[in-house]
Design an enzyme around this catalytic site. Structure first.
Site, PDB file in Angstrom:
ATOM      1  N   PRO A   2       0.708  -1.261  -0.153  1.00  0.00           N
ATOM      2  CA  PRO A   2       0.128  -0.054  -0.059  1.00  0.00           C
ATOM      3  C   PRO A   2       0.680   1.370   0.086  1.00  0.00           C
ATOM      4  O   PRO A   2       1.474   1.588   0.968  1.00  0.00           O
ATOM      5  CB  PRO A   2      -0.718  -0.320   1.402  1.00  0.00           C
ATOM      6  CG  PRO A   2       0.037  -1.052   2.155  1.00  0.00           C
ATOM      7  CD  PRO A   2       1.113  -1.581   1.295  1.00  0.00           C
ATOM      8  N   GLU A   3       0.885   1.903  -1.201  1.00  0.00           N
ATOM      9  CA  GLU A   3       1.387   3.125  -1.101  1.00  0.00           C
ATOM     10  C   GLU A   3       0.030   4.139  -1.663  1.00  0.00           C
ATOM     11  O   GLU A   3      -0.956   3.432  -1.908  1.00  0.00           O
ATOM     12  CB  GLU A   3       2.662   3.343  -2.055  1.00  0.00           C
ATOM     13  CG  GLU A   3       3.905   2.725  -1.524  1.00  0.00           C
ATOM     14  CD  GLU A   3       5.156   2.663  -2.276  1.00  0.00           C
ATOM     15  OE1 GLU A   3       5.141   3.916  -3.013  1.00  0.00           O
ATOM     16  OE2 GLU A   3       5.831   1.773  -2.546  1.00  0.00           O
TER      17      GLU A   3
END
Length: 284
Positions: A2-3
Site C-alpha cells: 500500500p502506497e
DNA sequence: CACCATGTTCCTTG
DNA sequence: CCAAGGAACATGGT
C-alpha cells in the site's frame, strides 16, 4: 502493498460498499492494531454507529461515521501497514487467519486482515497531523517542494519517504519517480537544482496518477488469494506478472536491463530499505 | 538457517 | 533542540 495509489484504489472500491451501513458488532482479534484505542472504547464507540464517507489522506484511510445519540461526525483511521487488506465477506464466510478487526454490517462483514499486524484501525487520528501535502493536491507546488528540499541533507530517495515532506510516496514509487526523473537516489536533497526539482515533481505526479489510472481499469483482487502478495492487490485471475512488469520500471529489477539504456539495474540499501536505480540513467 | 518484504515509530547518536 | 540512522514491531516467502 500500500502506497498512495493502492490506498486510493481501495478507498474508491470500498466507499460505496460500506456507506450508510450500520455496525452491529465489533470483533477485535488483535488489540495491537487498534492501539492506543482500547478494545472497550472501540466497541463502545462503533457498535450501533453508521458508516459514512470513506476518504484517503496519504496512505491513511479515513472512515467517517456517526452515532445515533450524538450526531457529531467521528473518524476512524485505517492504515494497511505492509500487508494489510480490507474487504467485505459474506457473514457466513470463515475468517482469514490474520483477521485483526471484523465489523458486522448485517449480511456482510468488513474484514481488516494484516499478516504482520503493522497496520492500524484506530480512533487515534494523531498520526495524520504531521503529514505533508497531498502530492496530487493543490498544496504540493514546485515552490513548496523546492523549499522543503533545501532544508535537508538526506539522500533524495530517503527524503521522499518522509511523509512530512509529501504524503503517500513509499519505497516503490520513490525509486520509480527518481528513475523517471533521471536523478540519483544518493543525491542530497539540498543539492538538487531547480530543473531537476521540476522533473522530479512531475515524475512524482506522473507515476502516482498513472498507477491510480491503471489500477482503476483492472480487475482487482482485494481479498487476495493464496497467491504471493507480490507488489499489489492488483492481480487478475491470470496473475500479476505481466502487469507489474509494465507498471514498474526499476523496482525489484536488480540485474535486469534498464528499459532506457540496457545497463544493469542496481540495488543498494538506504535507511534499511532497498533502492533500485540505473547507474547510467541516474548519475546526478 | 539466512535474507528479504509495500511502513511507521521509537530510541540513540552526533 | 534537531537531524539522521538504525532497530523494533510480526509473519511469511524464497
Amino acid at each position: 502493498m500500500p502506497e498512495l495509489p493502492e490506498v486510493e484504489i481501495l478507498a474508491r472500491h470500498l466507499a460505496p460498499l460500506i456507506k450508510n451501513k450500520r455496525i452491529h458488532e465489533v470483533d477485535v482479534r488483535r488489540a495491537r492494531v487498534i492501539s492506543p484505542t482500547s478494545e472497550q472504547e472501540l466497541k463502545q464507540t462503533l457498535t450501533g454507529a453508521k458508516l459514512g464517507e470513506l476518504t484517503r489522506r496519504g496512505k491513511y484511510l479515513l472512515f467517517a461515521f456517526t452515532r445515533s445519540v450524538k450526531k457529531t461526525p467521528c473518524i476512524l483511521l485505517g492504515h494497511l501497514g505492509m500487508t494489510g487488506r480490507m474487504y467485505l465477506l459474506p457473514q457466513e464466510s470463515p475468517l482469514p487467519k490474520h483477521a485483526a478487526v471484523v465489523l458486522s454490517l448485517g449480511k456482510e462483514k468488513f474484514i481488516f486482515e494484516d499478516t504482520r499486524y503493522f497496520g492500524r484501525f484506530t480512533l487515534d487520528t494523531s498520526s495524520i497531523q504531521n503529514l505533508g501535502p497531498e502530492p496530487l493536491g493543490p498544496d504540493f507546488t514546485i515552490e513548496y517542494f523546492t523549499k522543503a528540499l533545501k532544508r535537508s541533507t538526506q539522500p533524495i530517495k530517503v527524503k521522499l519517504l518522509d511523509q512530512a515532506l509529501v504524503a503517500g510516496v513509499g519505497n516503490i514509487y520513490a525509486s520509480e519517480a527518481l528513475y523517471r526523473a533521471g536523478i540519483s537516489p544518493r543525491l542530497a536533497a539540498n543539492k538538487i537544482k531547480p530543473p531537476q526539482i521540476k522533473r522530479l515533481h512531475e515524475a512524482i505526479l506522473e507515476v502516482l496518477e498513472q498507477a491510480i489510472e491503471t489500477g482503476s481499469t483492472l480487475p482487482l483482487n482485494f481479498s487476495g488469494s493464496g497467491q504471493k502478495d507480490g507488489l499489489f492487490y492488483y492481480g487478475s485471475a491470470q496473475g500479476v506478472s505481466d502487469f507489474d512488469q509494465e507498471r514498474l520500471l526499476v523496482y525489484d529489477r536488480e540485474g535486469h536491463p534498464c528499459y532506457k539504456c540496457g545497463d544493469k539495474i542496481k540495488r543498494f540499501v538506504q535507511s534499511a530499505r532497498s533502492t533500485f536505480y540505473c547507474p547510467r540513467c541516474q548519475r546526478h
